[in-house]
Scaffold this motif. Structure first.
Motif, PDB file in Angstrom:
ATOM      1  N   ASP A 179       0.844  -1.191   0.000  1.00 29.02           N
ATOM      2  CA  ASP A 179       0.000   0.000   0.000  1.00 29.02           C
ATOM      3  C   ASP A 179       0.884   1.248   0.000  1.00 29.02           C
ATOM      4  OD1 ASP A 179      -2.159   1.622   0.179  1.00 29.02           O
ATOM      5  OD2 ASP A 179      -2.790   0.997   2.169  1.00 29.02           O
ATOM      6  N   ASP A 180       0.843   2.018  -1.078  1.00 28.14           N
ATOM      7  CA  ASP A 180       1.612   3.273  -1.152  1.00 28.14           C
ATOM      8  C   ASP A 180       3.123   3.059  -1.296  1.00 28.14           C
ATOM      9  OD1 ASP A 180      -0.859   4.417  -0.677  1.00 28.14           O
ATOM     10  OD2 ASP A 180      -0.308   5.355   1.238  1.00 28.14           O
ATOM     11  N   ILE A 199      -5.382   6.361  -5.928  1.00 28.51           N
ATOM     12  CA  ILE A 199      -5.834   6.294  -4.549  1.00 28.51           C
ATOM     13  C   ILE A 199      -6.327   4.876  -4.310  1.00 28.51           C
ATOM     14  CG2 ILE A 199      -8.029   7.316  -5.264  1.00 28.51           C
ATOM     15  CD1 ILE A 199      -8.207   8.553  -2.500  1.00 28.51           C
ATOM     16  N   CYS A 200      -6.276   4.480  -3.050  1.00 26.24           N
ATOM     17  CA  CYS A 200      -6.385   3.061  -2.702  1.00 26.24           C
ATOM     18  C   CYS A 200      -7.587   2.296  -3.275  1.00 26.24           C
ATOM     19  CB  CYS A 200      -6.390   2.967  -1.191  1.00 26.24           C
ATOM     20  SG  CYS A 200      -6.252   1.312  -0.594  1.00 26.24           S
ATOM     21  N   ASN A 244     -12.323   6.998  -2.053  1.00 27.62           N
ATOM     22  CA  ASN A 244     -12.282   6.259  -0.777  1.00 27.62           C
ATOM     23  C   ASN A 244     -13.352   6.787   0.154  1.00 27.62           C
ATOM     24  OD1 ASN A 244     -10.096   4.631  -1.253  1.00 27.62           O
ATOM     25  ND2 ASN A 244      -8.642   5.859  -0.103  1.00 27.62           N
ATOM     26  N   LYS A 304      -4.652  -6.504   3.108  1.00 22.74           N
ATOM     27  CA  LYS A 304      -5.481  -5.305   2.911  1.00 22.74           C
ATOM     28  C   LYS A 304      -6.454  -5.496   1.749  1.00 22.74           C
ATOM     29  CE  LYS A 304      -5.588  -0.331   2.568  1.00 22.74           C
ATOM     30  NZ  LYS A 304      -4.966   0.960   2.826  1.00 22.74           N
ATOM     31  N   HIS A 324      -9.803  -3.130   1.754  1.00 24.02           N
ATOM     32  CA  HIS A 324     -10.214  -1.715   1.735  1.00 24.02           C
ATOM     33  C   HIS A 324     -11.284  -1.379   0.706  1.00 24.02           C
ATOM     34  CE1 HIS A 324      -8.808   2.751   2.105  1.00 24.02           C
ATOM     35  NE2 HIS A 324      -9.858   2.485   2.864  1.00 24.02           N
ATOM     36  N   GLN A 332      -8.773   0.273   6.486  1.00 27.00           N
ATOM     37  CA  GLN A 332      -7.338   0.524   6.297  1.00 27.00           C
ATOM     38  C   GLN A 332      -6.517  -0.496   7.072  1.00 27.00           C
ATOM     39  OE1 GLN A 332      -5.738   2.620   4.488  1.00 27.00           O
ATOM     40  NE2 GLN A 332      -6.867   4.516   4.225  1.00 27.00           N
ATOM     41  N   HIS A 353       1.808   2.234   4.321  1.00 32.98           N
ATOM     42  CA  HIS A 353       0.820   3.325   4.355  1.00 32.98           C
ATOM     43  C   HIS A 353       1.022   4.227   5.587  1.00 32.98           C
ATOM     44  CE1 HIS A 353      -3.229   5.104   4.849  1.00 32.98           C
ATOM     45  NE2 HIS A 353      -3.340   4.936   3.544  1.00 32.98           N
ATOM     46  N   ARG A 354       0.568   5.483   5.469  1.00 31.63           N
ATOM     47  CA  ARG A 354       0.554   6.404   6.602  1.00 31.63           C
ATOM     48  C   ARG A 354      -0.119   5.730   7.802  1.00 31.63           C
ATOM     49  NH1 ARG A 354      -2.364  12.380   6.439  1.00 31.63           N
ATOM     50  NH2 ARG A 354      -1.237  13.251   8.207  1.00 31.63           N
ATOM     51  N   GLN A 380      -0.672   2.274  -5.774  1.00 30.71           N
ATOM     52  CA  GLN A 380      -0.270   3.461  -6.542  1.00 30.71           C
ATOM     53  C   GLN A 380       1.139   3.845  -6.111  1.00 30.71           C
ATOM     54  OE1 GLN A 380      -2.761   4.303  -3.186  1.00 30.71           O
ATOM     55  NE2 GLN A 380      -0.767   5.216  -3.480  1.00 30.71           N
ATOM     56  N   ASP A 419       2.065  11.487   0.424  1.00 28.34           N
ATOM     57  CA  ASP A 419       0.795  11.091  -0.219  1.00 28.34           C
ATOM     58  C   ASP A 419       0.915  10.938  -1.750  1.00 28.34           C
ATOM     59  OD1 ASP A 419      -1.826  10.397   1.203  1.00 28.34           O
ATOM     60  OD2 ASP A 419      -2.562  11.385  -0.592  1.00 28.34           O
ATOM     61  N   LYS A 420      -0.237  10.945  -2.423  1.00 28.44           N
ATOM     62  CA  LYS A 420      -0.316  10.506  -3.837  1.00 28.44           C
ATOM     63  C   LYS A 420      -1.357  11.354  -4.576  1.00 28.44           C
ATOM     64  CE  LYS A 420      -2.848   7.707  -0.993  1.00 28.44           C
ATOM     65  NZ  LYS A 420      -2.537   7.026   0.249  1.00 28.44           N
ATOM     66  N   ARG A 421      -2.295  10.760  -5.333  1.00 32.22           N
ATOM     67  CA  ARG A 421      -3.458  11.396  -5.957  1.00 32.22           C
ATOM     68  C   ARG A 421      -3.182  12.132  -7.269  1.00 32.22           C
ATOM     69  NH1 ARG A 421      -7.411  11.739  -1.568  1.00 32.22           N
ATOM     70  NH2 ARG A 421      -6.422  10.797   0.218  1.00 32.22           N
ATOM     71  N   TRP A 469      -8.400  14.079   1.195  1.00 35.67           N
ATOM     72  CA  TRP A 469      -7.716  14.454   2.413  1.00 35.67           C
ATOM     73  C   TRP A 469      -6.698  15.580   2.178  1.00 35.67           C
ATOM     74  CZ3 TRP A 469      -6.702  12.664   7.455  1.00 35.67           C
ATOM     75  CH2 TRP A 469      -7.615  11.751   7.940  1.00 35.67           C
ATOM     76  N   HIS A 470      -6.258  15.725   0.978  1.00 31.19           N
ATOM     77  CA  HIS A 470      -5.077  16.589   0.815  1.00 31.19           C
ATOM     78  C   HIS A 470      -5.277  17.701  -0.197  1.00 31.19           C
ATOM     79  CE1 HIS A 470      -2.840  14.024   3.507  1.00 31.19           C
ATOM     80  NE2 HIS A 470      -3.268  12.973   2.847  1.00 31.19           N
TER      81      HIS A 470
END
Ligand code: SGN
Ligand code: CA
Length: 564
Positions: A71-72, A113-114, A135, A164, A166, A186, A241-242, A375, A386-388, A468-469
């Motif tokens: 994840d990530d 994103i996940c 998500n 995972k 999710h 998560q 992941h965070r 991702q 992060d990502k996106r 989120w971001h």
């Protein structure tokens, strides 16, 4: 349409038309009624009729598949990809897969994103087709959709998913599932809660989540599965992941040196309006929880959670008043990157364990192994975590794959592919039919003698906003050295990059590029939108961001509590 015709249409590239869900179901019924052997024979017939090039159907032992996904996990944190960072924090076991097979350098996510990425991987469809856009407020995965694990299962494979998931709803298409369900699906690094086969829930109280998933994988392979059947396993980690909490066995790793920051760590986002509005900066948006701060004693649980989340919205905090400015930003980066890479070390160990198991049992001879991530991720590039975004670090997915007898060891491939192509490729490698509901296509030819270059361009579309971001919804195309993106939600901004001259995507060329180039790329973009059925109005696209689809699925324990 007869069963044979149905199968022919679903496989032949000349019949690309999408199927309705009811037709997909028909396909499943048709497909399930054949034995695996018969399917393999039919594949030879169908491929022979529809495609040129080599046809390889395993006649002796059927091919097993282990699809490993973290994840990530950014490609920059895998040493096989050769980055400075990963040279200091190597991943010898993930690299083993690349050495035994191939490293792919141009594999892209369609919605970084996940949940949406996982949903696209399973169904081989873009988010706007499978209906899982976001998500948060994006609802649950529709478990009735055709997925690649279901096709394996229908063809006599024993299937499992461990780790995972999710996606809300209970996994469908698996003979065995043990998936993380706490923290909104998560999962957590410590005391993770799992749901087994959609029924039993259990909380792990001692081992780190990576260790549990690793042990469960070996347990399923060695004890639980039916050894008479070929198998297809999804082996999926929560890490890295965070909030990046490594196993205690890695706490001292990297404690005697610091990692270099990327060249664009202090990006000022000039010429990129959407990027300038982000809320994912290492300097400004990492919270106290991320940085492993301990709340003052005496706080209520609620206040303690608030204290830990402080920083998310850009609130200033420092662990010591003497730590400020760029020194504070560097301290945050080191804390972040070291914990992230310590989590990666755990995943690499767990990958090594399954590779060892395959080698010890001789299963490596007929088992395809993939390692990828849902991702990419920013490891300080543009000053971010992060990502996106469609910028390269979160758009590009690491992808290494070994398959004895098909993939020449140690090869690298610049074959362009997308995450919707994973399912079709795995099915194709196993000699199984690809359902026509899948928009993706197999990239098996990247490894065979033709070594084709794959797609000429790839398409991307991201929706979740502002959580989120604060990444503006955008779609775009990557074609040759160019990337064109449109941020359309509450702005109307285009960005254009030439990745050959500007690999870090710092210089938006849109205002200065020639009209001819822009017109050519827009026309190519439009063609992809039509091909994938995403030629919708901006208003309709915006409505997907705004639509709240509540989660109807409840974690089993919660559902039981509600009933009482
Ligand atoms: C959590 C994280 C976000 C992250 C999303 C999505 N916040 O909500 O930073 O972008 O997951 O991640 S946290 O404080 O709860 O860790 S994804 O991998 O599931 O898409
Ligand atoms: Ca993820």
């Amino acid at each position: 349409m007869s069963g044979w015709e149905q199968l022919f249409v679903s496989q032949c590239p000349f019949f690309g038309a999408k199927m309705k869900p009811s037709e997909n179901f028909m396909f499943m019924i048709q497909s399930s009624s054949f034995t695996r052997v018969l399917t393999a024979c039919m594949m030879a017939f169908v491929l022979g009729s529809c495609q040129t090039g080599s046809v390889s159907v395993r006649e002796s032992k059927p091919l097993n598949v282990i699809y490993i996904m973290a994840d990530d996990h950014a490609y920059q944190a895998i040493s096989a990809y050769g980055s400075d960072l990963a040279t200091l924090a190597p991943t010898p076991n993930i690299d083993r897969i690349a050495k035994n097979g191939a490293r792919m350098d141009q594999v892209y996510c369609t919605n970084s994103i996940c949940g949406p990425s996982r949903s696209s991987i399973l169904t081989g469809q873009f988010s706007h087709v499978n209906g899982f856009y976001k998500n948060v407020d994006g609802g649950d995965f529709n478990g009735d959709l055709v997925t690649f694990p279901k096709v394996f299962q229908q063809n006599g494979y024993e299937t499992a998913v461990i780790g995972k998931w999710h996606l809300g709803t209970t996994p469908t298409g698996f003979d065995y599932s043990k998936v993380l369900i706490n923290w909104g699906g998560q999962g957590t690094y410590f005391n993770p809660q799992f749901c087994v086969n959609g029924v039993d829930t259990l909380v792990e109280q001692t081992r780190h989540s990576t260790q549990v998933i690793e042990d469960d994988c070996i347990d399923w392979l060695s004890q639980k599965r039916d050894p008479e059947k070929p198998f297809m396993l999804l082996y999926q980690f929560k890490a890295p992941h965070r909030d990046w909490r490594p196993d205690s066995m890695y706490h001292d790793l990297f404690s005697d040196f610091d990692f270099p920051t990327p060249p664009n760590f202090d990006d000022d986002y000039a010429g990129r309006k959407a990027a300038s509005e982000n809320m994912m900066e290492i300097g400004n948006h990492l919270n106290r929880r991320d940085m492993k701060q301990v709340p003052p004693s005496g706080l209520t649980r609620r206040d303690s959670m608030r204290w830990l989340a402080y920083g998310d919205k850009g609130q200033f905090w420092t662990p010591h008043d003497s730590l400020q400015g760029s020194e504070l930003k560097h301290w945050k980066f080191q804390t972040y990157i070291k914990d992230y890479l310590r989590c990666v070390a755990g995943v690499d160990r767990a990958v090594g364990r399954v590779l060892d198991y395959l080698e010890e049992t001789g299963l490596d001879e007929n088992t395809l192994v993939v390692y990828t991530s849902d991702q990419g991720f920013y490891l300080g590039e543009h000053g971010w975590f992060d990502k996106r975004w469609m910028y390269e670090e979160s758009f590009k997915m690491p992808f290494v794959i070994q398959c004895p007898g098909v993939i020449e060891p140690g090869m690298t491939s610049s074959h362009m592919a997308m995450n919707i192509d994973f399912g079709p490729t795995l099915l194709d490698m196993a000699g199984l039919d690809i359902p026509s509901s899948m928009q993706g296509k197999s990239f098996r030819s990247a490894f065979t003698e033709e070594k084709q270059t794959g797609r000429n361009s790839v398409y991307y579309h991201y929706y979740e906003y502002p959580i989120w971001h604060q990444v503006q919804p955008h779609y775009g195309i990557k074609s040759g050295p160019y990337k064109l993106m449109h941020f359309y939600y509450s702005m109307d901004e285009w960005e254009l990059y030439n990745l050959e001259s500007d690999p870090r995507e710092m210089n938006n060329l849109y205002a200065e590029a020639s009209d001819t180039l822009i017109a050519r790329l827009k026309s190519e973009l439009h063609k992809l939108q039509i091909e994938f059925g995403d030629n919708q109005s901006l208003e309709r696209m915006r409505s997907m961001t705004d639509t709240v689809i509540t989660r109807v699925y409840n974690e089993p324990r919660k559902a039981l509590e509600k009933k009482k």
